[in-house]
Design an enzyme around this catalytic site. Structure first.
Site, PDB file in Angstrom:
ATOM      1  N   THR C  12       0.781  -1.280  -0.082  1.00  0.00           N
ATOM      2  CA  THR C  12       0.125  -0.223   0.220  1.00  0.00           C
ATOM      3  C   THR C  12       1.161   1.481   0.471  1.00  0.00           C
ATOM      4  OG1 THR C  12      -0.016   0.040   2.231  1.00  0.00           O
ATOM      5  CG2 THR C  12      -1.897  -1.133   1.046  1.00  0.00           C
ATOM      6  N   ASP C  13       0.382   1.804  -0.073  1.00  0.00           N
ATOM      7  CA  ASP C  13       1.259   3.724  -0.059  1.00  0.00           C
ATOM      8  C   ASP C  13       0.673   5.093   0.773  1.00  0.00           C
ATOM      9  OD1 ASP C  13      -1.417   4.327  -1.377  1.00  0.00           O
ATOM     10  OD2 ASP C  13      -0.486   4.984  -3.482  1.00  0.00           O
ATOM     11  N   SER C  14       0.555   6.070   1.089  1.00  0.00           N
ATOM     12  CA  SER C  14       0.317   7.374   1.467  1.00  0.00           C
ATOM     13  C   SER C  14      -1.220   7.201   2.182  1.00  0.00           C
ATOM     14  CB  SER C  14       1.024   7.752   1.384  1.00  0.00           C
ATOM     15  OG  SER C  14       0.790   8.631   0.424  1.00  0.00           O
ATOM     16  N   GLN C  16      -2.808   5.177   1.664  1.00  0.00           N
ATOM     17  CA  GLN C  16      -3.146   3.523   2.816  1.00  0.00           C
ATOM     18  C   GLN C  16      -3.864   2.252   1.900  1.00  0.00           C
ATOM     19  OE1 GLN C  16      -2.686   3.607   5.966  1.00  0.00           O
ATOM     20  NE2 GLN C  16      -2.738   5.014   7.095  1.00  0.00           N
TER      21      GLN C  16
END
Lengths: 132, 132, 132, 132
Positions: C12-14, C16
């Site tokens: 996942t990334d920032s 979420q």
């Protein structure tokens, strides 16, 4: 605790070997699986505790190539007062050789990000993870 | 708006070419740079607005290899009522050929995750991004 | 043909959510599995044939988060004279919603990198892959 | 030798921090840049020599988040008879804190994959890399 992964083209780099960084994802995957299987992870989440890796010491012993199947072995190696260590090894089942040996040192942080003492209930919870 | 990236071993896969998924990271990097340069991104953050990509249509025309330098061109192609499109192209400066052509359709979402209408101030802000 | 993947933090990334680029790896993984199961892939390798993706058209419909389990469905959608299309869909089993719909257009290239006609034995081999 | 990278959403994971594996890519990028600047890399390629990383010892000291700019410092720390060590440090310029400290041990392998002795011309070539 062992998991298997088949190496695909997108795992490898221009040397035709699994890339150094990708192995860290494989090791993280194996750690989540052992934590899920042996710990009451919901307790962790409810108490807003997190695992933070503070050191990785990883030796790259022999390569893995496309279509090789690797076996990742993971166990808890040591619990100290504020940190603990997972020991992980990856075997290339195509060659029988050890690809990777790694010690992963982590702390358990509370919701403020501070490492807590590994004693009492937390230590008990960690001790449910099979040792190595 | 143009940025350059030199291809490294870790960008490529077992075909010795930049991997399909990695190009999406290169394109995302270029979009952040154009957004930062031409939009008042802090306004976005203060209003708790986010960009969400809803479609990527990407054509892989010719490969890039280790040590090739690629040039990424990015512009805003179209603004519709609820979505807008970035058009991006990657040129392999080592071969002079087009590597990649891509249309990236995105929405602007409010803090509930709902796409908002692209009109008024938001549309003005987006229109500061150079077109293509 | 269906495979399941449990979403981990590193996927996942920032926001979420699983990152756009990561989905392409998930889709590639599923395609290798279907190709392995239904095609005589060793014939391909002996004849020095490769799959090259020439276009990906991917729609991001709803997000997947850490601990969600996603289900990837893959089938062969169309065979044209020089290219063919895999159709893939990812369902988030935690929400029941469609995460991703994607059409992946590919060619079969000989050892010189040239796309070959999809007829005769090659077409038969591709037709063993379940349709969608 | 210093390079700067601005952290983007796709670099981070569900903890909103740059992921452990991604740092290895940042460090590799910095090593290629220092090698390119100070070594005659074409000599290496003509002699079919490769760098292989055999150990990474990396400490994660403090996190980096989206929009932080990190500074990567790289230098050659030690040359032994068959291996050498790059020492690398990442500073988060947004906080002034050290993010990462890492020692990267590598060998130089000939075209058979065997580590060669680091003496004579090879040692001279490596010694052109600034020390730390």
């Amino acid at each position: 605790m062992e998991i298997k992964i088949k190496i695909r083209g997108y795992h490898t780099d221009s040397y035709q070997h699994v890339n150094n960084a990708r192995y860290l994802e494989f090791l993280e995957e194996a750690r989540w699986q052992i934590v899920e299987e042996f710990m009451e992870i919901t307790d962790f989440i409810q108490n807003e505790l997190s695992f933070f890796v503070v050191n990785i010491n990883i030796s790259y012993r022999s390569p893995a190539k496309v279509n090789d199947v690797i076996l990742i072995k993971t166990g808890l190696h040591k619990i100290s007062s504020k940190s603990a260590v997972f020991r992980q090894e990856i075997i290339n089942t195509a060659t029988g050789k050890i690809c990777i040996q790694a010690d992963i040192t982590f702390v358990v942080a509370d919701k403020t990000g501070k490492a807590i003492a590994l004693k009492g209930e937390i230590k008990e919870a960690l001790n449910k993870i099979p040792g190595v």
